[in-house]
Design a protein around this motif. Structure first.
Motif, PDB file in Angstrom:
ATOM      1  N   ILE A   9       2.737 -67.851 -82.747  1.00 21.39           N
ATOM      2  CA  ILE A   9       3.396 -69.036 -81.688  1.00 21.39           C
ATOM      3  C   ILE A   9       3.911 -70.086 -82.674  1.00 21.39           C
ATOM      4  CG2 ILE A   9       2.788 -70.777 -80.100  1.00 21.39           C
ATOM      5  CD1 ILE A   9       0.254 -69.267 -79.315  1.00 21.39           C
ATOM      6  N   GLY A  12      10.058 -69.007 -84.358  1.00 19.05           N
ATOM      7  CA  GLY A  12      11.230 -69.466 -84.698  1.00 19.05           C
ATOM      8  C   GLY A  12      11.594 -70.340 -85.960  1.00 19.05           C
ATOM      9  N   ALA A  42       6.156 -66.067 -80.163  1.00 21.55           N
ATOM     10  CA  ALA A  42       6.355 -67.036 -79.156  1.00 21.55           C
ATOM     11  C   ALA A  42       7.371 -68.199 -79.697  1.00 21.55           C
ATOM     12  CB  ALA A  42       5.164 -67.687 -78.366  1.00 21.55           C
ATOM     13  N   ASP A  43       8.158 -68.798 -78.971  1.00 20.65           N
ATOM     14  CA  ASP A  43       8.842 -70.165 -79.265  1.00 20.65           C
ATOM     15  C   ASP A  43       9.353 -70.679 -77.888  1.00 20.65           C
ATOM     16  OD1 ASP A  43      10.603 -72.039 -80.712  1.00 20.65           O
ATOM     17  OD2 ASP A  43       9.715 -70.988 -82.460  1.00 20.65           O
ATOM     18  N   VAL A  44       9.929 -71.895 -78.133  1.00 17.36           N
ATOM     19  CA  VAL A  44      10.271 -72.634 -76.851  1.00 17.36           C
ATOM     20  C   VAL A  44      11.300 -71.992 -75.892  1.00 17.36           C
ATOM     21  CG1 VAL A  44       9.636 -75.116 -77.625  1.00 17.36           C
ATOM     22  CG2 VAL A  44      11.842 -74.064 -78.274  1.00 17.36           C
ATOM     23  N   TRP A  65       3.737 -69.299 -74.275  1.00 14.99           N
ATOM     24  CA  TRP A  65       2.324 -68.903 -75.116  1.00 14.99           C
ATOM     25  C   TRP A  65       1.271 -68.693 -74.454  1.00 14.99           C
ATOM     26  CZ3 TRP A  65      -1.559 -72.236 -75.430  1.00 14.99           C
ATOM     27  CH2 TRP A  65      -1.460 -73.490 -75.019  1.00 14.99           C
ATOM     28  N   LEU A  85       0.957 -80.099 -81.670  1.00 18.88           N
ATOM     29  CA  LEU A  85       0.564 -79.004 -80.801  1.00 18.88           C
ATOM     30  C   LEU A  85      -0.666 -77.971 -81.243  1.00 18.88           C
ATOM     31  CD1 LEU A  85       4.342 -77.894 -79.861  1.00 18.88           C
ATOM     32  CD2 LEU A  85       2.665 -79.214 -78.333  1.00 18.88           C
ATOM     33  N   HIS A  86      -0.984 -78.173 -82.280  1.00 17.81           N
ATOM     34  CA  HIS A  86      -2.073 -77.164 -82.816  1.00 17.81           C
ATOM     35  C   HIS A  86      -3.339 -77.262 -82.154  1.00 17.81           C
ATOM     36  CE1 HIS A  86      -0.202 -77.105 -87.372  1.00 17.81           C
ATOM     37  NE2 HIS A  86       0.519 -76.987 -86.426  1.00 17.81           N
ATOM     38  N   GLY A 130      -3.874 -73.171 -92.636  1.00 14.12           N
ATOM     39  CA  GLY A 130      -2.914 -72.311 -93.773  1.00 14.12           C
ATOM     40  C   GLY A 130      -2.883 -73.195 -95.155  1.00 14.12           C
ATOM     41  N   ASN A 132      -2.277 -72.469 -98.035  1.00 13.08           N
ATOM     42  CA  ASN A 132      -1.866 -71.466 -98.714  1.00 13.08           C
ATOM     43  C   ASN A 132      -2.125 -71.543-100.367  1.00 13.08           C
ATOM     44  OD1 ASN A 132       0.422 -73.083 -97.925  1.00 13.08           O
ATOM     45  ND2 ASN A 132       1.504 -71.764 -99.517  1.00 13.08           N
ATOM     46  N   HIS A 192      -2.407 -80.873 -98.715  1.00 15.09           N
ATOM     47  CA  HIS A 192      -2.671 -79.622 -99.498  1.00 15.09           C
ATOM     48  C   HIS A 192      -3.247 -80.029-100.951  1.00 15.09           C
ATOM     49  CE1 HIS A 192      -0.398 -76.104 -97.839  1.00 15.09           C
ATOM     50  NE2 HIS A 192       0.859 -77.121 -97.576  1.00 15.09           N
TER      51      HIS A 192
HETATM   52  N1  LIG Z   1       1.659 -74.307 -95.820  1.00 19.98           N
HETATM   53  C1  LIG Z   1       2.835 -74.662 -95.879  1.00 19.98           C
HETATM   54  O1  LIG Z   1       3.285 -74.477 -97.210  1.00 19.98           O
HETATM   55  C2  LIG Z   1       3.607 -75.236 -94.928  1.00 19.98           C
HETATM   56  C3  LIG Z   1       4.965 -75.335 -95.244  1.00 19.98           C
HETATM   57  C4  LIG Z   1       5.851 -75.835 -94.266  1.00 19.98           C
HETATM   58  C5  LIG Z   1       5.316 -76.117 -93.159  1.00 19.98           C
HETATM   59  N2  LIG Z   1       4.084 -75.971 -92.705  1.00 19.98           N
HETATM   60  C6  LIG Z   1       3.417 -76.320 -91.511  1.00 19.98           C
HETATM   61  O2  LIG Z   1       3.630 -75.575 -90.548  1.00 19.98           O
HETATM   62  C7  LIG Z   1       3.923 -76.169 -89.300  1.00 19.98           C
HETATM   63  C8  LIG Z   1       5.144 -75.940 -88.730  1.00 19.98           C
HETATM   64  O3  LIG Z   1       6.201 -76.181 -89.546  1.00 19.98           O
HETATM   65  P1  LIG Z   1       7.852 -75.689 -89.895  1.00 19.98           P
HETATM   66  O4  LIG Z   1       8.427 -76.291 -91.152  1.00 19.98           O
HETATM   67  O5  LIG Z   1       7.646 -74.230 -89.424  1.00 19.98           O
HETATM   68  O6  LIG Z   1       8.412 -76.326 -88.519  1.00 19.98           O
HETATM   69  P2  LIG Z   1       9.754 -75.906 -87.736  1.00 19.98           P
HETATM   70  O7  LIG Z   1      10.196 -76.882 -86.788  1.00 19.98           O
HETATM   71  O8  LIG Z   1      10.530 -75.182 -88.453  1.00 19.98           O
HETATM   72  O9  LIG Z   1       9.190 -74.693 -86.700  1.00 19.98           O
HETATM   73  C9  LIG Z   1       8.313 -75.117 -85.591  1.00 19.98           C
HETATM   74  C10 LIG Z   1       8.813 -73.957 -84.287  1.00 19.98           C
HETATM   75  O10 LIG Z   1       7.600 -74.319 -83.347  1.00 19.98           O
HETATM   76  C11 LIG Z   1       8.541 -74.282 -82.169  1.00 19.98           C
HETATM   77  N3  LIG Z   1       7.708 -74.898 -81.057  1.00 19.98           N
HETATM   78  C12 LIG Z   1       7.685 -76.188 -80.738  1.00 19.98           C
HETATM   79  N4  LIG Z   1       7.055 -76.358 -79.727  1.00 19.98           N
HETATM   80  C13 LIG Z   1       6.735 -75.139 -79.120  1.00 19.98           C
HETATM   81  C14 LIG Z   1       5.851 -74.687 -78.266  1.00 19.98           C
HETATM   82  N5  LIG Z   1       5.542 -75.576 -77.069  1.00 19.98           N
HETATM   83  N6  LIG Z   1       5.554 -73.432 -77.958  1.00 19.98           N
HETATM   84  C15 LIG Z   1       6.105 -72.512 -78.837  1.00 19.98           C
HETATM   85  N7  LIG Z   1       6.814 -72.973 -80.183  1.00 19.98           N
HETATM   86  C16 LIG Z   1       6.973 -74.100 -80.128  1.00 19.98           C
HETATM   87  C17 LIG Z   1       9.847 -74.762 -82.521  1.00 19.98           C
HETATM   88  O11 LIG Z   1      10.860 -74.508 -81.812  1.00 19.98           O
HETATM   89  C18 LIG Z   1       9.959 -74.278 -84.140  1.00 19.98           C
HETATM   90  O12 LIG Z   1      10.718 -72.832 -83.754  1.00 19.98           O
HETATM   91  C19 LIG Z   1       3.639 -77.532 -89.216  1.00 19.98           C
HETATM   92  O13 LIG Z   1       2.186 -77.827 -89.266  1.00 19.98           O
HETATM   93  C20 LIG Z   1       3.951 -77.782 -90.873  1.00 19.98           C
HETATM   94  O14 LIG Z   1       2.708 -78.868 -91.260  1.00 19.98           O
HETATM   95  C21 LIG Z   1       3.355 -75.572 -93.993  1.00 19.98           C
END
Ligand SMILES: NC(=O)c1ccc[n+]([C@@H]2O[C@H](COP(=O)([O-])OP(=O)(O)OC[C@H]3O[C@@H](n4cnc5c(N)ncnc54)[C@H](O)[C@@H]3O)[C@@H](O)[C@H]2O)c1
Length: 379
Positions: A9, A12, A42-44, A65, A85-86, A130, A132, A192
Motif C-alpha cells: 500500500i 507508487g 495500491a496507491d491513491v 486499499w 497513514l501508517h 522498516g 532496514n 534509524h
Molecule cells: N527505510 C528507509 O530507508 C526509508 C527511506 C525513505 C522513506 N521511508 C519511509 O517510507 C514511507 C514512504 O516514504 P516515501 O519516500 O516512499 O514517500 P513517497 O511520497 O515517495 O511515497 C508514498 C506513496 O504513498 C501514496 N499514498 C498516499 N496516500 C495514500 C493512500 N491513502 N492510499 C494509498 N497510497 C497512498 C502516495 O501516492 C505515494 O505514491 C515513509 O514512512 C518514510 O518515512 C523509509
C-alpha cells in the motif's frame, strides 16, 4: 513450499520501488521457507497504482486499499505510505488478521504507536517496522562484538545521520509540514539511528536536544517560529544517557553539504572500539586496547561474506541499500513461516517514537527528559 501473497500500500512512491525490489530479492537471495507472490499494489489513483504494478511486477493494482483487507488471498499487508497513514491502515490490516509490515517511523505520534503495538500484540500476527539499516552484516558483527564483551564496558556512543537533499530538492511534498504527515529529521532519519543505538547499546534513559529549521536563505530560524509555521525540523542534536552507563551524542541534518545518506556511529568501550560508516557499509572498523601500542589503531574488517541471508558468497563483492531492504523482508517471512516474532516489531517502533518525542519535548523545554524504561511502555 508455502506461498505468501503480499499487498503493498503506497507502492507508487520511493519506498514502493524499494520494497518491490526487496520482495523480488528476498526469496531469491536465500532459502526463506516460502515463495512470495507480489499480488496487489495500491496507491491513491488507479493510474499511479497501475503504473507501479506494470513497472515493479505486481499482478494487480487498486486505488482502494480497504478492498484488500477482505480478500482471503492476501496474507501480508506492507505499508509504505506517508507516516500519518501508517496507523489507520495498519490497525485495519491487523483487525483483518493479516501479517503487517510498516515503514518507519511506525507513526509520527508515540501514543498512536503504542496503541498500534498493543493491537499487534493482541492480533498475534507477525509485525515489523522498516528499520532496514540495522540488518546489514557489519552492524550484526558490531552487535556480536558488544554482546561478547570484546569491547569491554561501553563508555561513549557517537552517531550521526547527515544528508544534503535540502540544497537541491525544492518540493518536499508531505515531508515539509507536520500537518501533511512530515516526521522532521528527528523522526525520519533520526529514528534509524535511535533504532540502531538501542539495538546495540540497550535502553536510552534520558535525552536533551535542540532542533532547528532553515526554510529560506537565512540561517536557522527560531524553533518557536518553526513550530508556529507548521514546519518540520531540518536538523537536530541531542545528548543521551544509556541504562548501561554509556553516554551518547546524536546529530541529524538535512543541510549537511556533501554528505550523501551518511549514517554512522562509533562506540568506545573499556577494551576497544568500533566504527561504522554506511558509505562503506561492508566494513566494520575495530580497535582493541589489547594491541601492542606501536600497532594499535583501527583495522578494517570486511563483513559481508559470512552472512547467511545475502547471496554474495565472496566477502567484498558488496552490498547495497536494496540488500538491506530484502534482508529485513526475509526475516519477516521467516517469522511468519516459523510462527515467531519479527524484529524490530511495532513495539520496538513505538519505543523509538517514544524517544523521538522525548527529543522534541526537550527541544521545546530546554530540559533533560527522562525516557520511561521499555517495560513501562506498551509492548
Ligand atoms: N527505510 C528507509 O530507508 C526509508 C527511506 C525513505 C522513506 N521511508 C519511509 O517510507 C514511507 C514512504 O516514504 P516515501 O519516500 O516512499 O514517500 P513517497 O511520497 O515517495 O511515497 C508514498 C506513496 O504513498 C501514496 N499514498 C498516499 N496516500 C495514500 C493512500 N491513502 N492510499 C494509498 N497510497 C497512498 C502516495 O501516492 C505515494 O505514491 C515513509 O514512512 C518514510 O518515512 C523509509
Amino acid at each position: 513450499v508455502r506461498e505468501l501473497r503480499v499487498a503493498l500500500i503506497g507502492g507508487g512512491g520511493v519506498m514502493g520501488q524499494a520494497h518491490s525490489l526487496g520482495w523480488a530479492l528476498a526469496p531469491a537471495m536465500a532459502e526463506i521457507g516460502a515463495s512470495v507472490t507480489k499480488a496487489v499494489v495500491a496507491d491513491v489513483s488507479d493510474d499511479v497504482a497501475a503504473t507501479a504494478a506494470a513497472r515493479y511486477g505486481w499482478a494487480e493494482s487498486t486505488s482502494d486499499w480497504r478492498s484488500l483487507l477482505t480478500r482471503d488471498d492476501i496474507d501480508v499487508i506492507d505499508i509504505v505510505t506517508p507516516p500519518n497513514l501508517h496507523q489507520p491502515i495498519a490497525l485495519a490490516a491487523l483487525a483483518a488478521g493479516k501479517h503487517v509490515f510498516v515503514e518507519k517511523p511506525v507513526t509520527n505520534d508515540a501514543a498512536e504507536a503504542a496503541e498500534l503495538a498493543e493491537a499487534a500484540r493482541q492480533a498475534g500476527v507477525v509485525n515489523q517496522v522498516g528499520f532496514n539499516y540495522r540488518h546489514i552484516p557489519a552492524i550484526g558483527l558490531a552487535k556480536r562484538l558488544i554482546e561478547d564483551g570484546a569491547l569491554g564496558v561501553p563508555l561513549q556512543y557517537r552517531t550521526t545521520y547527515l544528508m544534503d537533499p535540502l540544497f537541491v530538492v525544492t518540493d518536499f511534498g508531505w515531508r515539509a509540514k507536520k500537518s501533511t504527515g512530515g516526521s522532521g529529521v528527528v523522526g525520519d532519519i533520526g529514528s534509524h539511528i535511535l533504532d540502531i543505538a538501542e539495538y546495540l547499546n540497550g535502553d536510552i534513559v534520558a535525552v536533551t536536544g535542540r532542533l532547528r529549521a532553515r526554510p529560506d536563505e537565512r540561517g536557522w530560524i527560531d524553533d518557536a517560529e518553526r513550530v508556529a509555521q507548521d514546519l518540520t525540523d531540518d536538523a537536530g542534536v541531542w545528548l543521551a544517557e544509556f541504562a548501561n552507563g554509556a553516554i551518547g551524542t546524536f546529530a541529524v541534518n538535512g543541510w549537511s553539504s556533501g554528505h550523501k545518506n551518511h549514517l554512522g556511529f562509533e562506540l568506545d568501550g573499556t577494551r576497544g572500539a568500533i566504527r561504522f560508516d554506511w558509505n562503506m557499509r561492508d566494513a566494520l572498523q575495530i580497535s582493541s586496547a589489547d594491541d601492542p601500542v606501536e600497532v594499535s589503531g583501527f583495522r578494517t574488517v570486511m563483513s559481508s561474506g559470512e552472512h547467511a541471508d545475502v547471496w554474495t558468497p565472496v566477502p567484498g563483492l558488496g552490498l547495497g541499500y536494496t540488500d538491506s531492504t530484502a534482508v529485513q523482508l526475509q526475516k519477516f517471512v521467516r517469522a511468519i513461516v516459523g510462527g515467531g516474532q519479527a524484529s524490530p516489531s511495532f513495539a520496538d517502533g513505538a519505543r523509538t517514537q517514544q524517544i523521538v518525542e522525548a527529543v522534541w519535548e526537550s527541544a521545546e523545554s530546554g530540559q533533560w527528559v527522562a525516557v520511561a524504561p521499555r517495560g513501562a511502555a506498551v509492548r
